[in-house]
Write a protein that holds these residues in place. Structure first.
Motif, mmCIF file in Angstrom:
data_model
loop_
_atom_site.group_PDB
_atom_site.id
_atom_site.type_symbol
_atom_site.label_atom_id
_atom_site.label_comp_id
_atom_site.label_asym_id
_atom_site.label_seq_id
_atom_site.Cartn_x
_atom_site.Cartn_y
_atom_site.Cartn_z
ATOM 1 N N ASN A 110 59.597 93.825 13.345
ATOM 2 C CA ASN A 110 59.794 92.492 14.054
ATOM 3 C C ASN A 110 59.527 91.310 13.094
ATOM 4 O OD1 ASN A 110 60.967 93.513 16.760
ATOM 5 N ND2 ASN A 110 58.800 94.042 17.164
ATOM 6 N N ALA A 111 60.208 91.028 11.962
ATOM 7 C CA ALA A 111 59.723 90.303 11.168
ATOM 8 C C ALA A 111 60.069 88.614 11.359
ATOM 9 C CB ALA A 111 60.727 90.333 9.750
ATOM 10 N N PRO A 112 59.175 87.867 11.285
ATOM 11 C CA PRO A 112 59.226 86.535 11.587
ATOM 12 C C PRO A 112 60.219 85.761 11.150
ATOM 13 C CG PRO A 112 57.092 86.759 10.271
ATOM 14 C CD PRO A 112 57.776 87.979 10.522
ATOM 15 N N ARG A 113 60.861 84.680 11.872
ATOM 16 C CA ARG A 113 61.881 83.650 11.153
ATOM 17 C C ARG A 113 61.036 82.775 10.284
ATOM 18 N NH1 ARG A 113 66.907 83.664 13.331
ATOM 19 N NH2 ARG A 113 67.030 85.232 15.225
ATOM 20 N N LEU A 114 61.842 82.036 9.392
ATOM 21 C CA LEU A 114 61.078 81.354 8.451
ATOM 22 C C LEU A 114 60.136 80.225 8.914
ATOM 23 C CD1 LEU A 114 61.146 79.918 5.467
ATOM 24 C CD2 LEU A 114 62.958 78.562 6.146
ATOM 25 N N GLU A 157 69.212 109.388 6.728
ATOM 26 C CA GLU A 157 69.027 110.545 5.746
ATOM 27 C C GLU A 157 68.269 111.697 6.755
ATOM 28 O OE1 GLU A 157 67.275 109.292 2.256
ATOM 29 O OE2 GLU A 157 69.274 108.592 1.405
ATOM 30 N N ALA A 158 67.261 111.018 7.420
ATOM 31 C CA ALA A 158 66.578 111.751 8.281
ATOM 32 C C ALA A 158 66.905 112.350 9.522
ATOM 33 C CB ALA A 158 65.107 111.040 8.369
ATOM 34 N N THR A 159 67.955 111.657 10.200
ATOM 35 C CA THR A 159 68.431 111.832 11.429
ATOM 36 C C THR A 159 69.862 112.139 11.521
ATOM 37 O OG1 THR A 159 69.336 109.581 12.032
ATOM 38 C CG2 THR A 159 66.769 110.040 12.549
ATOM 39 N N VAL A 160 70.079 112.965 12.713
ATOM 40 C CA VAL A 160 71.624 113.375 12.829
ATOM 41 C C VAL A 160 72.255 112.447 13.888
ATOM 42 C CG1 VAL A 160 70.865 115.795 12.334
ATOM 43 C CG2 VAL A 160 70.831 114.833 14.684
ATOM 44 N N ASN A 161 71.713 111.492 14.296
ATOM 45 C CA ASN A 161 72.248 110.570 15.312
ATOM 46 C C ASN A 161 72.309 109.141 14.937
ATOM 47 O OD1 ASN A 161 72.439 108.846 17.809
ATOM 48 N ND2 ASN A 161 72.967 110.677 18.640
ATOM 49 N N VAL A 162 73.123 108.376 14.682
ATOM 50 C CA VAL A 162 73.162 107.086 14.112
ATOM 51 C C VAL A 162 72.278 105.955 15.158
ATOM 52 C CG1 VAL A 162 74.631 104.921 13.631
ATOM 53 C CG2 VAL A 162 75.331 107.235 12.577
ATOM 54 N N THR A 163 72.417 106.372 16.561
ATOM 55 C CA THR A 163 72.199 105.725 17.449
ATOM 56 C C THR A 163 70.366 105.529 17.210
ATOM 57 O OG1 THR A 163 73.695 105.704 18.958
ATOM 58 C CG2 THR A 163 71.394 105.146 19.752
ATOM 59 N N GLU A 164 69.926 106.953 16.832
ATOM 60 C CA GLU A 164 68.499 107.199 16.640
ATOM 61 C C GLU A 164 68.010 106.306 15.560
ATOM 62 O OE1 GLU A 164 67.565 111.104 16.197
ATOM 63 O OE2 GLU A 164 68.314 111.653 18.308
ATOM 64 N N ALA A 165 68.718 106.191 14.405
ATOM 65 C CA ALA A 165 68.633 105.358 13.333
ATOM 66 C C ALA A 165 68.463 103.997 13.697
ATOM 67 C CB ALA A 165 69.630 105.677 12.332
ATOM 68 N N ILE A 166 69.318 103.551 14.395
ATOM 69 C CA ILE A 166 69.213 102.129 15.075
ATOM 70 C C ILE A 166 67.836 101.654 15.129
ATOM 71 C CG2 ILE A 166 69.942 100.333 16.658
ATOM 72 C CD1 ILE A 166 72.817 101.947 16.708
ATOM 73 N N SER A 172 67.518 95.500 16.753
ATOM 74 C CA SER A 172 67.267 95.337 18.361
ATOM 75 C C SER A 172 68.445 95.829 19.243
ATOM 76 C CB SER A 172 67.132 93.607 18.597
ATOM 77 O OG SER A 172 68.157 93.258 18.126
ATOM 78 N N ALA A 173 69.715 96.014 18.496
ATOM 79 C CA ALA A 173 70.726 96.645 19.326
ATOM 80 C C ALA A 173 71.785 97.390 18.234
ATOM 81 C CB ALA A 173 71.386 95.379 19.960
ATOM 82 N N PRO A 174 72.659 97.985 18.930
ATOM 83 C CA PRO A 174 73.696 98.758 17.870
ATOM 84 C C PRO A 174 74.582 97.694 17.065
ATOM 85 C CG PRO A 174 73.423 99.834 19.959
ATOM 86 C CD PRO A 174 72.413 98.473 20.246
ATOM 87 N N ARG A 176 73.782 94.641 16.384
ATOM 88 C CA ARG A 176 73.116 94.033 15.133
ATOM 89 C C ARG A 176 73.329 95.031 14.082
ATOM 90 N NH1 ARG A 176 72.123 89.170 13.533
ATOM 91 N NH2 ARG A 176 70.296 88.851 12.232
ATOM 92 N N PHE A 177 72.913 96.242 14.218
ATOM 93 C CA PHE A 177 72.774 97.266 13.159
ATOM 94 C C PHE A 177 74.218 97.566 12.455
ATOM 95 C CE2 PHE A 177 73.157 101.730 12.234
ATOM 96 C CZ PHE A 177 72.055 101.956 11.342
ATOM 97 N N TYR A 178 75.332 97.680 13.071
ATOM 98 C CA TYR A 178 76.487 97.784 12.421
ATOM 99 C C TYR A 178 76.817 96.391 11.642
ATOM 100 C CZ TYR A 178 77.309 102.174 14.222
ATOM 101 O OH TYR A 178 77.338 103.583 14.543
ATOM 102 N N ALA A 179 76.582 95.323 12.263
ATOM 103 C CA ALA A 179 76.925 93.846 11.853
ATOM 104 C C ALA A 179 75.968 93.879 10.653
ATOM 105 C CB ALA A 179 76.622 92.861 12.427
ATOM 106 N N GLU A 180 75.023 94.220 10.413
ATOM 107 C CA GLU A 180 74.113 93.831 9.048
ATOM 108 C C GLU A 180 74.303 95.283 8.128
ATOM 109 O OE1 GLU A 180 69.474 93.060 8.807
ATOM 110 O OE2 GLU A 180 70.546 91.269 10.065
ATOM 111 N N THR A 181 73.932 96.232 8.365
ATOM 112 C CA THR A 181 74.008 97.383 7.502
ATOM 113 C C THR A 181 75.501 97.462 6.916
ATOM 114 O OG1 THR A 181 74.513 98.911 9.229
ATOM 115 C CG2 THR A 181 72.284 98.533 8.568
#
Length: 358
Positions: A110-114, A157-166, A172-174, A176-181
């Motif tokens: 949970n990195a802080p904003r500027l 690389e370590a998981t078999v489930n993308v949801t777990e990787a999120i 914070s949410a799927p 956000r994960f897909y938009a950013e990665t």
């Protein structure tokens, strides 16, 4: 970020000058080119004026025989020197401590904003934004995104489930994960994990004045530029991608890539789709900053990205470059001036450097 002690340990001993273990020629070279990336790593003290400065000080350069180097202002003051009032070398230490603390905070999930980040390290937001980018080459927001992207790579690389990787990566949410990665990794997360699955890569081989060049690109940009490779080599890198030879997309990039090989001093601004850790990406950005016709040592590249003790890692990042010429890893040589290695042979590296110098 790295302490001045780590810098000293990463450079040769027995040098002229202060006797502190800092290589005199390396340090004086930084002073001559006013290398801002090394501010705070050491100071130079002038015997004729009794003043010590940071490497980027705008003042006129002293003669070599009148300079000694110290790891920090405290050591210079202990030797009887006083701080330069023009470049304020002691302020650099405070800035670097703030950036180091900010880097640690941005590693968190949970990195802080500027605004919050700047308040935590005691600076105004707009000033700290410039300071952080000067020291790391990235804005705090971009740095935080790259940290999450790096965690995403490890999680995928370590998981078999993308949801777990999120959640393992700190998103914070799927959505956000897909938009950013998708932006940071170039390919979708599943494709990254599965060797390019569901990704269409167009490719071709072109004759250049150096050697046959393999050019491959996704819809986002060039993902591979190499010499003396063929479809089998590309398949080994993206075993599950759909490979398509030719097509308008790769044809639009082909002529500019050939021109870059013929005249690497006039580097075209072509879209790239490359992957790497945050450190690798920092090294690749630094390679693109090296002016045509100039070279840097692995130690200089490591120092420029804020990791002067990571010389070997900088060499590995250089070797992991998937896009020859356009990310000019050929501009990195050994500290002794010899060419070092090159994935496609020293003849090609030598030819690229000669063409840039000409």
């Amino acid at each position: 970020m790295t302490s001045p002690e780590a810098l000293i340990d990463s450079t040769p001993y027995g040098a002229a000058g202060s006797g502190s273990g800092i290589d005199f020629d390396w340090a004086y070279g930084a002073f001559e080119r006013r290398d801002r990336s090394l501010d705070g790593r050491f100071v130079g003290a002038v015997l004729t004026t009794g003043i010590y400065c940071k490497p980027s000080c705008p003042a006129r350069r002293p003669r070599r025989e009148n300079v000694v180097f110290y790891p920090d202002g405290q050591a210079a003051r202990a030797a009887g020197f006083r701080a330069c009032r023009r470049c304020l070398p002691d302020e650099v230490g405070r800035d670097r401590i703030a950036v180091e603390r900010a880097v640690a905070l941005l590693q968190e999930e949970n990195a802080p904003r500027l605004e919050e980040l700047a308040a935590l390290v005691g600076y105004a937001p707009h000033h700290f934004q410039r300071l952080f980018k000067r020291e790391t080459g990235l804005s705090p927001a971009r740095y935080a995104r790259e940290r999450r992207a790096e965690r995403a790579r490890r999680a995928l690389e370590a998981t078999v489930n993308v949801t777990e990787a999120i959640y393992a990566a700190g998103y914070s949410a799927p959505s956000r994960f897909y938009a950013e990665t998708g932006k940071e990794l170039g390919m979708t997360p599943s494709a990254w994990r599965n060797g390019g699955a569901n990704v269409e890569i167009h490719w071709d081989i072109a004759e250049t004045s150096l050697a046959p060049m393999l050019l491959a690109a996704t819809a986002r940009g060039i993902c591979r530029l190499s010499f003396n490779e063929d479809e089998a080599d590309l398949r080994a890198r993206f075993p599950h991608a759909t490979l398509v030879r030719g097509g308008d997309h790769v044809a639009a990039l082909r002529e500019a890539a050939i021109a870059a090989c013929d005249n690497p001093a006039e580097m075209p601004d072509l879209p790239l789709d490359v992957d790497g850790t945050a450190f690798q990406q920092a090294v690749w950005r630094e390679l693109r900053r090296i002016p045509p016709g100039e070279t840097r040592s692995y130690a200089e590249v490591a120092a420029a990205v804020g990791k002067p003790s990571a010389v070997r890692a900088a060499g590995s990042a250089n070797g992991a470059n998937n896009v020859a010429v356009l990310i000019p890893c050929h501009r990195v040589i050994r500290s002794d001036g010899t060419l070092g290695g090159y994935a496609y042979g020293l003849d090609i590296k030598r030819a690229l450097l000669e063409r840039e110098s000409a």
